[in-house]
Motif scaffolding. Sequence first.
Motif, mmCIF file in Angstrom:
data_model
loop_
_atom_site.group_PDB
_atom_site.id
_atom_site.type_symbol
_atom_site.label_atom_id
_atom_site.label_comp_id
_atom_site.label_asym_id
_atom_site.label_seq_id
_atom_site.Cartn_x
_atom_site.Cartn_y
_atom_site.Cartn_z
ATOM 1 N N ASN A 8 0.805 -1.216 0.000
ATOM 2 C CA ASN A 8 0.000 0.000 0.000
ATOM 3 C C ASN A 8 0.835 1.261 0.000
ATOM 4 O OD1 ASN A 8 -2.292 -1.517 0.027
ATOM 5 N ND2 ASN A 8 -2.507 -1.463 2.263
ATOM 6 N N ASP A 9 2.083 1.139 0.292
ATOM 7 C CA ASP A 9 2.958 2.311 0.357
ATOM 8 C C ASP A 9 3.734 2.461 -0.944
ATOM 9 O OD1 ASP A 9 2.097 2.735 2.920
ATOM 10 O OD2 ASP A 9 3.780 1.663 3.832
ATOM 11 N N ALA A 10 3.029 2.648 -2.041
ATOM 12 C CA ALA A 10 3.685 2.852 -3.331
ATOM 13 C C ALA A 10 4.292 4.241 -3.339
ATOM 14 C CB ALA A 10 2.668 2.718 -4.452
ATOM 15 N N PRO A 12 4.969 8.033 -4.168
ATOM 16 C CA PRO A 12 3.947 9.053 -4.441
ATOM 17 C C PRO A 12 3.735 9.306 -5.928
ATOM 18 C CG PRO A 12 5.492 9.845 -2.761
ATOM 19 C CD PRO A 12 6.004 8.540 -3.261
ATOM 20 N N ARG A 14 3.852 7.194 -8.464
ATOM 21 C CA ARG A 14 3.039 6.119 -9.025
ATOM 22 C C ARG A 14 1.583 6.250 -8.565
ATOM 23 N NH1 ARG A 14 5.486 0.410 -8.503
ATOM 24 N NH2 ARG A 14 6.779 1.279 -10.128
ATOM 25 N N ARG A 15 1.356 6.584 -7.305
ATOM 26 C CA ARG A 15 0.008 6.764 -6.782
ATOM 27 C C ARG A 15 -0.664 7.944 -7.493
ATOM 28 N NH1 ARG A 15 -0.201 7.594 -0.554
ATOM 29 N NH2 ARG A 15 1.921 7.296 -1.151
ATOM 30 N N TRP A 18 -1.855 6.807 -10.984
ATOM 31 C CA TRP A 18 -3.084 5.994 -10.916
ATOM 32 C C TRP A 18 -4.294 6.874 -10.613
ATOM 33 C CZ3 TRP A 18 -3.670 1.642 -13.063
ATOM 34 C CH2 TRP A 18 -2.619 0.743 -13.170
ATOM 35 N N LEU A 19 -4.114 7.854 -9.762
ATOM 36 C CA LEU A 19 -5.201 8.775 -9.442
ATOM 37 C C LEU A 19 -5.595 9.590 -10.668
ATOM 38 C CD1 LEU A 19 -7.005 9.839 -7.177
ATOM 39 C CD2 LEU A 19 -5.245 11.530 -6.684
#
Length: 190
Positions: A8-10, A12, A14-15, A18-19
């Motif tokens: 869950n700690d990808a 920032p 990469r997150r 995806w967002l």
Amino acid sequence: MNPALSVNDAPPSRRGRWLLLALLAIVLGPMVLASAMYQWRFWVPETRTYHGELIGDGSTRGDLGVQADEKRWQLLVTAPRTCAEDCRQLVYLARQIQIGLNRETARASHALAISEPLADDYEATLQREYPQLGRYLLDTQAYRSEAEGDTPALWIVDPLGNLVLRYDVSASGRAILKDLQLLLKLSRIG
């Protein structure tokens, strides 16, 4: 001492990507789907909420052969030949539908577009009983290219002059009234 990275700690960046992709899919997805549905005609509902023949090709009152400058919704009766019994029934129906609008009556008008002069007795009846009836000249060549046949018809015309719905002489007054009430409810113009 670095703790182990969990799933869950990808990072920032990469997150954030995806967002961004999820946000684009939410915004652009429905537009792409609607365009595809329109282009390839799938998932189009078969049921309709209107009772007349929908005129969705951008035709206007001028294309129909009627030159008028009415800025309200209009119940337009067209008679390419003489105004016989069918035409007279539609004129009566148009007036009754306008009266049936109750408090929305001021947003609509009724009119008759004819190509030939009316009989003297019917002209006198219209002047006496239908004082607010608009009367226009109908260009029969333009009318025949736009409408099917030479029968009288009742049209709902929007305040911009666009043809919206068409009804023949067998149409129910209650169905036309329901259609016009729905159009007035949804419309911000007129």
